[in-house]
Design an enzyme around this catalytic site. Sequence first.
Site, PDB file in Angstrom:
ATOM      1  N   HIS A   2      41.399  36.127  40.605  1.00 38.49           N
ATOM      2  CA  HIS A   2      40.985  35.745  39.256  1.00 38.49           C
ATOM      3  C   HIS A   2      39.479  35.578  39.216  1.00 38.49           C
ATOM      4  O   HIS A   2      38.820  35.632  40.243  1.00 38.49           O
ATOM      5  CB  HIS A   2      41.723  34.494  38.761  1.00 38.49           C
ATOM      6  CG  HIS A   2      41.443  33.239  39.526  1.00 38.49           C
ATOM      7  ND1 HIS A   2      41.778  33.067  40.845  1.00 38.49           N
ATOM      8  CD2 HIS A   2      40.855  32.074  39.155  1.00 38.49           C
ATOM      9  CE1 HIS A   2      41.416  31.858  41.248  1.00 38.49           C
ATOM     10  NE2 HIS A   2      40.852  31.235  40.243  1.00 38.49           N
ATOM     11  N   HIS A  60      35.975  32.133  43.614  1.00 36.43           N
ATOM     12  CA  HIS A  60      36.786  33.238  44.158  1.00 36.43           C
ATOM     13  C   HIS A  60      36.022  34.568  44.152  1.00 36.43           C
ATOM     14  O   HIS A  60      36.325  35.448  44.944  1.00 36.43           O
ATOM     15  CB  HIS A  60      38.109  33.359  43.391  1.00 36.43           C
ATOM     16  CG  HIS A  60      38.921  32.097  43.514  1.00 36.43           C
ATOM     17  ND1 HIS A  60      39.976  31.976  44.382  1.00 36.43           N
ATOM     18  CD2 HIS A  60      38.757  30.883  42.936  1.00 36.43           C
ATOM     19  CE1 HIS A  60      40.444  30.739  44.317  1.00 36.43           C
ATOM     20  NE2 HIS A  60      39.722  30.060  43.444  1.00 36.43           N
ATOM     21  N   HIS A  81      46.962  29.761  35.383  1.00 39.04           N
ATOM     22  CA  HIS A  81      45.694  29.152  35.797  1.00 39.04           C
ATOM     23  C   HIS A  81      44.569  29.806  34.996  1.00 39.04           C
ATOM     24  O   HIS A  81      43.734  29.133  34.406  1.00 39.04           O
ATOM     25  CB  HIS A  81      45.500  29.363  37.296  1.00 39.04           C
ATOM     26  CG  HIS A  81      44.203  28.857  37.831  1.00 39.04           C
ATOM     27  ND1 HIS A  81      43.882  27.518  37.843  1.00 39.04           N
ATOM     28  CD2 HIS A  81      43.132  29.499  38.373  1.00 39.04           C
ATOM     29  CE1 HIS A  81      42.669  27.368  38.370  1.00 39.04           C
ATOM     30  NE2 HIS A  81      42.192  28.557  38.695  1.00 39.04           N
ATOM     31  N   HIS A 125      43.019  27.487  48.018  1.00 41.22           N
ATOM     32  CA  HIS A 125      42.399  26.205  48.386  1.00 41.22           C
ATOM     33  C   HIS A 125      43.241  25.425  49.385  1.00 41.22           C
ATOM     34  O   HIS A 125      44.476  25.493  49.358  1.00 41.22           O
ATOM     35  CB  HIS A 125      42.229  25.304  47.146  1.00 41.22           C
ATOM     36  CG  HIS A 125      41.221  25.803  46.162  1.00 41.22           C
ATOM     37  ND1 HIS A 125      39.918  25.392  46.165  1.00 41.22           N
ATOM     38  CD2 HIS A 125      41.340  26.680  45.136  1.00 41.22           C
ATOM     39  CE1 HIS A 125      39.265  25.986  45.174  1.00 41.22           C
ATOM     40  NE2 HIS A 125      40.111  26.775  44.537  1.00 41.22           N
TER      41      HIS A 125
HETATM   42 FE    FE Z   1      39.675  28.071  42.851  1.00 38.18          FE
HETATM   43 ZN    ZN Z   2      40.455  29.122  39.971  1.00 38.63          ZN
END
Ligand code: FE
Ligand code: ZN
Length: 258
Positions: free
Chosen positions: A54, A59, A114, A171
């Site tokens: 994403h 990221h 998300h 994470h």
């Molecule tokens: Fe993240």
């Molecule tokens: Zn994120």
Amino acid sequence: MQIVSIPCRADNYAYLLICDKTQRAVVVDPSEAEPVLKTIDTHGVKLVGIWNTHHHYDHVGGNKEVLERVPEAQVIAHESDRGRVPGQNVFVSDGEHIDAGGELQAQVIFNPGHTSGAISFYMPAQQAVFTGDTLFASGCGRLFEGTPQQMFASLTALTSLPADTRIYCGHEYTLSNLRFAAVVEPKNTEIQERAQAVQALRDAGEPSMGFRVAEERATNIFVRVGEPGVMAAARAEGAEDDSPVAVFAALRRWKDRF
Ligand code: FE
Ligand code: ZN
């Protein structure tokens, strides 16, 4: 195929996927360039792709600098992330097959929630899936751009993969997720056992990644919304009814303020 976890920033992971046959590699979510480039050098592999789950900065933050080193690399993200993933040159959609040569074969799973363009990279032959900030170990990402319906459907799809599939997420939130899970479902002994096992891993300086789909079904309260104990806990925190999405939404709101 080798999967190398690369700790980045405070608690992110990038992953270097190395094909044993061709010594080519792709990197999933290079949140910063330096540790990724170092790992590529250590293993002496040729990078052919950047796969982004994403568009969030933690990221894609290393995309630009990694690309300066390997300008010909394919940069893959969801088609709807056009314009928000630096260097993106491949625009994929749900179910699409990605072929980076040799063992570097993946299937795109579109899993919004998300973010609106979140995807996972599923590698059936390797029994591995890279889920970014959608499915975490015993947890899930915050709903920044998606609805509870979308996120719940995404988590259901990911935990419906074969039970032995190994999950690699964005994470290292595992211990804090398990602390919350233990409050939601205190009678679930598998949550407590997993917390002990992960604590031992973390004490030894190891990542908790590469956990299995089966463990998520047993300890991830966000998909255990049909369990009477989880439903009762969600009700006490404001769930409007016992429907899966209402329970999920109440749990997610609760975790946001936990
Ligand atoms: Fe993240
Ligand atoms: Zn994120």
